[in-house]
Design a protein around this motif. Structure first.
Motif, PDB file in Angstrom:
ATOM      1  N   ASN A  20      27.049  10.184 -39.181  1.00  0.00           N
ATOM      2  CA  ASN A  20      27.564   8.974 -38.486  1.00  0.00           C
ATOM      3  C   ASN A  20      26.709   7.418 -38.263  1.00  0.00           C
ATOM      4  O   ASN A  20      26.330   8.327 -37.697  1.00  0.00           O
ATOM      5  N   PRO A  21      26.491   6.534 -38.996  1.00  0.00           N
ATOM      6  CA  PRO A  21      25.891   6.050 -39.338  1.00  0.00           C
ATOM      7  C   PRO A  21      26.567   4.915 -38.152  1.00  0.00           C
ATOM      8  O   PRO A  21      25.310   4.150 -37.290  1.00  0.00           O
ATOM      9  N   PHE A  22      27.266   5.489 -36.939  1.00  0.00           N
ATOM     10  CA  PHE A  22      27.785   4.232 -36.281  1.00  0.00           C
ATOM     11  C   PHE A  22      26.909   5.160 -35.247  1.00  0.00           C
ATOM     12  O   PHE A  22      27.044   4.427 -33.789  1.00  0.00           O
ATOM     13  N   GLU A  23      27.216   6.710 -34.549  1.00  0.00           N
ATOM     14  CA  GLU A  23      26.683   7.196 -34.063  1.00  0.00           C
ATOM     15  C   GLU A  23      25.449   6.742 -34.062  1.00  0.00           C
ATOM     16  O   GLU A  23      24.459   7.006 -32.827  1.00  0.00           O
ATOM     17  N   VAL A  24      24.393   7.118 -34.965  1.00  0.00           N
ATOM     18  CA  VAL A  24      22.964   6.444 -35.475  1.00  0.00           C
ATOM     19  C   VAL A  24      22.860   5.230 -34.160  1.00  0.00           C
ATOM     20  O   VAL A  24      21.992   4.944 -33.863  1.00  0.00           O
ATOM     21  N   ILE A  25      22.964   4.244 -34.684  1.00  0.00           N
ATOM     22  CA  ILE A  25      23.156   3.160 -34.276  1.00  0.00           C
ATOM     23  C   ILE A  25      23.209   2.856 -32.789  1.00  0.00           C
ATOM     24  O   ILE A  25      22.442   2.679 -31.913  1.00  0.00           O
ATOM     25  N   ASP A  26      24.509   3.677 -31.995  1.00  0.00           N
ATOM     26  CA  ASP A  26      24.752   3.444 -30.840  1.00  0.00           C
ATOM     27  C   ASP A  26      23.267   4.679 -29.957  1.00  0.00           C
ATOM     28  O   ASP A  26      22.856   4.336 -29.008  1.00  0.00           O
ATOM     29  N   ALA A  27      23.497   5.390 -30.581  1.00  0.00           N
ATOM     30  CA  ALA A  27      21.802   6.313 -30.266  1.00  0.00           C
ATOM     31  C   ALA A  27      20.113   5.992 -29.794  1.00  0.00           C
ATOM     32  O   ALA A  27      19.747   6.306 -29.667  1.00  0.00           O
ATOM     33  N   PHE A  28      20.785   5.211 -30.936  1.00  0.00           N
ATOM     34  CA  PHE A  28      19.220   4.316 -31.087  1.00  0.00           C
ATOM     35  C   PHE A  28      19.232   3.299 -29.542  1.00  0.00           C
ATOM     36  O   PHE A  28      17.656   3.010 -29.178  1.00  0.00           O
ATOM     37  N   PHE A  29      20.205   2.445 -30.027  1.00  0.00           N
ATOM     38  CA  PHE A  29      20.346   1.471 -28.676  1.00  0.00           C
ATOM     39  C   PHE A  29      20.395   2.517 -27.758  1.00  0.00           C
ATOM     40  O   PHE A  29      19.719   1.671 -26.336  1.00  0.00           O
ATOM     41  N   GLY A  30      20.749   3.703 -27.051  1.00  0.00           N
ATOM     42  CA  GLY A  30      20.943   4.102 -26.132  1.00  0.00           C
ATOM     43  C   GLY A  30      19.256   4.931 -25.677  1.00  0.00           C
ATOM     44  O   GLY A  30      18.841   5.092 -24.770  1.00  0.00           O
ATOM     45  N   SER A  31      18.254   5.263 -26.812  1.00  0.00           N
ATOM     46  CA  SER A  31      17.253   6.067 -26.680  1.00  0.00           C
ATOM     47  C   SER A  31      16.510   5.397 -25.777  1.00  0.00           C
ATOM     48  O   SER A  31      15.984   5.599 -24.924  1.00  0.00           O
ATOM     49  N   ASP A  32      16.166   3.678 -26.400  1.00  0.00           N
ATOM     50  CA  ASP A  32      15.539   3.225 -25.875  1.00  0.00           C
ATOM     51  C   ASP A  32      16.139   1.231 -25.693  1.00  0.00           C
ATOM     52  O   ASP A  32      16.633   1.407 -26.857  1.00  0.00           O
ATOM     53  N   SER A  33      16.103   0.719 -25.141  1.00  0.00           N
ATOM     54  CA  SER A  33      16.132  -1.134 -25.118  1.00  0.00           C
ATOM     55  C   SER A  33      15.805  -1.837 -26.192  1.00  0.00           C
ATOM     56  O   SER A  33      14.244  -1.219 -26.788  1.00  0.00           O
ATOM     57  N   LEU A  34      15.926  -2.588 -26.858  1.00  0.00           N
ATOM     58  CA  LEU A  34      15.862  -2.970 -28.139  1.00  0.00           C
ATOM     59  C   LEU A  34      14.198  -4.260 -27.639  1.00  0.00           C
ATOM     60  O   LEU A  34      13.643  -4.696 -28.549  1.00  0.00           O
ATOM     61  N   SER A  35      13.711  -4.385 -26.949  1.00  0.00           N
ATOM     62  CA  SER A  35      12.613  -5.365 -26.336  1.00  0.00           C
ATOM     63  C   SER A  35      11.684  -4.114 -26.484  1.00  0.00           C
ATOM     64  O   SER A  35      10.378  -4.509 -26.798  1.00  0.00           O
ATOM     65  N   TYR A  36      11.837  -2.623 -26.726  1.00  0.00           N
ATOM     66  CA  TYR A  36      10.743  -1.891 -26.296  1.00  0.00           C
ATOM     67  C   TYR A  36      10.476  -1.731 -27.872  1.00  0.00           C
ATOM     68  O   TYR A  36       9.006  -1.898 -27.810  1.00  0.00           O
ATOM     69  N   TYR A  37      11.097  -1.957 -28.772  1.00  0.00           N
ATOM     70  CA  TYR A  37      11.475  -1.144 -30.238  1.00  0.00           C
ATOM     71  C   TYR A  37      10.273  -2.244 -30.177  1.00  0.00           C
ATOM     72  O   TYR A  37       9.192  -2.268 -31.262  1.00  0.00           O
TER      73      TYR A  37
END
Length: 125
Positions: A20-37
């Protein structure tokens, strides 16, 4: 004809394959912060023009970030190109206020993908 499913290849960084693309986006933001990326991506681009190797002692970090960003972009593009499949739920009676829509019109609230396309059209002129 068999339909091809897009693999988001999340098993490298999310430890499971998400479909599910929504789960992928949630997992992406849950793994590290946007500032880290953002910081990591700018460091990688900065080292591109140097003769040095970025994080020579731990090259797995670069692969981890590459696969995470790649999966995130695949999920976002699948949402954009298959927008007719994803619809917003009808607002309940508690959310029937116009304030819940913020600055969106009724049509934009029902189909949020037209907001970005309208913005692009406005900038062309």
């Amino acid at each position: 004809m068999k339909k091809n499913r897009i693999s988001f290849e999340t098993n490298f960084w999310a430890h499971q394959e998400l479909e599910n693309p929504f789960e992928v986006i949630d997992a992406f933001f849950g793994s590290d912060s946007l500032s880290y990326y953002k910081q990591t991506l700018s460091e990688i681009v900065f080292y591109r023009s140097k003769d040095e190797v970025y994080k020579k002692d731990c090259p797995g970090d670069v692969f981890f970030n590459y696969t995470a960003i790649r999966s995130f972009l695949r999920a976002c593009s699948s949402l954009q190109f298959k927008s007719e499949k994803w619809k917003t739920n009808k607002a309940s009676t508690t959310q029937s206020s116009i304030l819940a829509q913020a600055s969106l019109t009724g049509e934009e609230y029902e189909n949020p993908f037209i907001v970005g396309s309208m913005h692009i059209v406005v900038e062309k002129y």
